[in-house]
Write an enzyme that holds these catalytic residues in place. Structure first.
Site, mmCIF file in Angstrom:
data_model
loop_
_atom_site.group_PDB
_atom_site.id
_atom_site.type_symbol
_atom_site.label_atom_id
_atom_site.label_comp_id
_atom_site.label_asym_id
_atom_site.label_seq_id
_atom_site.Cartn_x
_atom_site.Cartn_y
_atom_site.Cartn_z
ATOM 1 N N SER A 156 0.873 -1.182 0.000
ATOM 2 C CA SER A 156 0.000 0.000 0.000
ATOM 3 C C SER A 156 0.905 1.225 0.000
ATOM 4 O O SER A 156 2.094 1.129 0.350
ATOM 5 C CB SER A 156 -0.847 -0.007 1.272
ATOM 6 O OG SER A 156 -1.402 1.254 1.516
ATOM 7 N N TYR A 169 -3.138 -0.362 10.457
ATOM 8 C CA TYR A 169 -2.985 -0.683 9.032
ATOM 9 C C TYR A 169 -1.594 -0.268 8.547
ATOM 10 O O TYR A 169 -0.895 -1.050 7.886
ATOM 11 C CB TYR A 169 -4.084 0.030 8.247
ATOM 12 C CG TYR A 169 -4.075 -0.250 6.760
ATOM 13 C CD1 TYR A 169 -4.636 -1.421 6.253
ATOM 14 C CD2 TYR A 169 -3.518 0.661 5.850
ATOM 15 C CE1 TYR A 169 -4.639 -1.688 4.887
ATOM 16 C CE2 TYR A 169 -3.513 0.407 4.493
ATOM 17 C CZ TYR A 169 -4.077 -0.766 4.006
ATOM 18 O OH TYR A 169 -4.076 -1.020 2.654
HETATM 19 N N1 LIG Z 1 -8.518 -0.631 -2.256
HETATM 20 C C1 LIG Z 1 -7.489 0.193 -2.157
HETATM 21 O O1 LIG Z 1 -7.583 1.405 -2.453
HETATM 22 C C2 LIG Z 1 -6.148 -0.307 -1.701
HETATM 23 C C3 LIG Z 1 -5.063 0.566 -1.706
HETATM 24 C C4 LIG Z 1 -3.818 0.088 -1.313
HETATM 25 C C5 LIG Z 1 -3.673 -1.227 -0.901
HETATM 26 N N2 LIG Z 1 -4.747 -2.048 -0.885
HETATM 27 C C6 LIG Z 1 -4.544 -3.429 -0.436
HETATM 28 O O2 LIG Z 1 -5.018 -4.312 -1.427
HETATM 29 C C7 LIG Z 1 -5.536 -5.482 -0.834
HETATM 30 C C8 LIG Z 1 -6.970 -5.734 -1.318
HETATM 31 O O3 LIG Z 1 -7.737 -4.583 -1.070
HETATM 32 P P1 LIG Z 1 -9.236 -4.461 -1.622
HETATM 33 O O4 LIG Z 1 -9.573 -3.027 -1.596
HETATM 34 O O5 LIG Z 1 -9.377 -5.225 -2.871
HETATM 35 O O6 LIG Z 1 -10.028 -5.152 -0.396
HETATM 36 P P2 LIG Z 1 -11.509 -5.751 -0.326
HETATM 37 O O7 LIG Z 1 -12.308 -5.414 -1.537
HETATM 38 O O8 LIG Z 1 -12.032 -5.400 1.016
HETATM 39 O O9 LIG Z 1 -11.215 -7.336 -0.371
HETATM 40 C C9 LIG Z 1 -10.532 -7.938 0.683
HETATM 41 C C10 LIG Z 1 -10.415 -9.407 0.385
HETATM 42 O O10 LIG Z 1 -9.755 -10.027 1.495
HETATM 43 C C11 LIG Z 1 -10.610 -11.015 2.070
HETATM 44 N N3 LIG Z 1 -10.406 -11.043 3.504
HETATM 45 C C12 LIG Z 1 -10.554 -10.026 4.391
HETATM 46 N N4 LIG Z 1 -10.350 -10.459 5.650
HETATM 47 C C13 LIG Z 1 -10.047 -11.773 5.541
HETATM 48 C C14 LIG Z 1 -9.762 -12.783 6.497
HETATM 49 N N5 LIG Z 1 -9.734 -12.533 7.822
HETATM 50 N N6 LIG Z 1 -9.515 -14.028 6.063
HETATM 51 C C15 LIG Z 1 -9.559 -14.324 4.739
HETATM 52 N N7 LIG Z 1 -9.824 -13.408 3.784
HETATM 53 C C16 LIG Z 1 -10.082 -12.152 4.198
HETATM 54 C C17 LIG Z 1 -12.022 -10.563 1.678
HETATM 55 O O11 LIG Z 1 -12.980 -11.613 1.706
HETATM 56 P P3 LIG Z 1 -13.877 -11.883 3.029
HETATM 57 O O12 LIG Z 1 -14.254 -10.549 3.588
HETATM 58 O O13 LIG Z 1 -15.028 -12.697 2.536
HETATM 59 O O14 LIG Z 1 -12.997 -12.667 3.931
HETATM 60 C C18 LIG Z 1 -11.760 -10.098 0.254
HETATM 61 O O15 LIG Z 1 -11.642 -11.197 -0.608
HETATM 62 C C19 LIG Z 1 -5.427 -5.284 0.681
HETATM 63 O O16 LIG Z 1 -4.230 -5.882 1.152
HETATM 64 C C20 LIG Z 1 -5.326 -3.766 0.812
HETATM 65 O O17 LIG Z 1 -4.640 -3.381 1.978
HETATM 66 C C21 LIG Z 1 -5.988 -1.614 -1.265
#
Ligand SMILES: NC(=O)c1ccc[n+]([C@@H]2O[C@H](COP(=O)([O-])OP(=O)(O)OC[C@H]3O[C@@H](n4cnc5c(N)ncnc54)[C@H](OP(=O)(O)O)[C@@H]3O)[C@@H](O)[C@H]2O)c1
Length: 186
Positions: A156, A169
């Site tokens: 991130s 985080y």
């Molecule tokens: N979106 C952004 O702007 C952004 C920016 C920088 C970095 N990131 C990073 O990118 C990654 C994905 O982000 P995203 O925005 O795509 O997130 P998201 O849409 O919230 O998806 C998160 C995923 O992780 C799974 N997950 C969450 N908690 C879990 C647990 N305890 N056990 C197993 N699976 C779990 C969720 O499924 P369930 O809830 O069903 O478990 C889902 O598949 C993360 O590492 C985030 O920090 C995101």
């Protein structure tokens, strides 16, 4: 001589957090380039939807494993089950991530622990199981290329930058940066 550097035919990729968002996009991208896919997330229904989409769009086999990565002491068993079912993982994408926002003075240790467990400890535990798996495949004098595997960790902006109310985080993502470097040098 022609070679396709992006051909992943015959490989299997495991994507944590692959049921939606960035993880699902990564899973689809890898499948489009030929990889079979394994998804780990908690919500079974979303996993099934993702599985259907990937299979319909790319025709690649997709396994799903509903699992809560906060249960870090069970990750070794999860990985063993995954290997039994899939017959081997070549690419690990650590994408699952959560946040719990609160001012540093208010955040409770339960929330802090959840974020560190899912975003950092689980990434270490599954990477460790993956490395042991690849080494086992390459053991016994077989060519080193057989051991080769890839780990991709999703960081991130907050690997480097801090913002108010996101201490857990940012700490977990700062940890991911150094975990990635540490694994790379080993
Ligand atoms: N979106 C952004 O702007 C952004 C920016 C920088 C970095 N990131 C990073 O990118 C990654 C994905 O982000 P995203 O925005 O795509 O997130 P998201 O849409 O919230 O998806 C998160 C995923 O992780 C799974 N997950 C969450 N908690 C879990 C647990 N305890 N056990 C197993 N699976 C779990 C969720 O499924 P369930 O809830 O069903 O478990 C889902 O598949 C993360 O590492 C985030 O920090 C995101």
């Amino acid at each position: 001589m022609e070679s396709n550097l992006f051909d992943l035919s015959g490989k299997t990729a495991l994507i944590t957090g692959g049921s939606r968002g960035i993880g699902l996009a990564v899973a689809k991208g890898l499948a489009r380039h030929g990889a079979n896919i394994t998804l780990v997330a908690r919500t079974e229904k979303q996993l099934e939807q993702a599985q259907r989409q990937i299979q319909e769009e790319t025709n690649k086999h997709t396994w799903t494993f509903p699992f809560d990565l906060a249960q870090t002491d069970q990750i070794e068993d999860l990985f063993e089950n995954i290997i039994k079912e899939t017959k081997g993982i070549n690419i690990l994408v650590n994408c699952a991530g959560i946040t719990r926002r609160a001012p540093a003075e208010d955040i409770n240790l339960n929330d802090w622990g959840q974020v560190i467990d899912v975003n950092l400890t689980a990434v270490f535990a599954i990477s460790q199981a993956f490395c042991r798996h690849r080494k086992h495949i390459g053991a016994g004098g077989k060519p080193a290329t057989l051991m080769a595997g890839k780990i991709i960790n999703i960081g991130s902006l907050m690997c480097h930058a801090a913002r108010p109310t996101n201490t857990a985080y940012a700490s977990s993502k700062g940890g991911i940066l150094m975990l990635t470097k540490s694994l790379a040098v080993e």
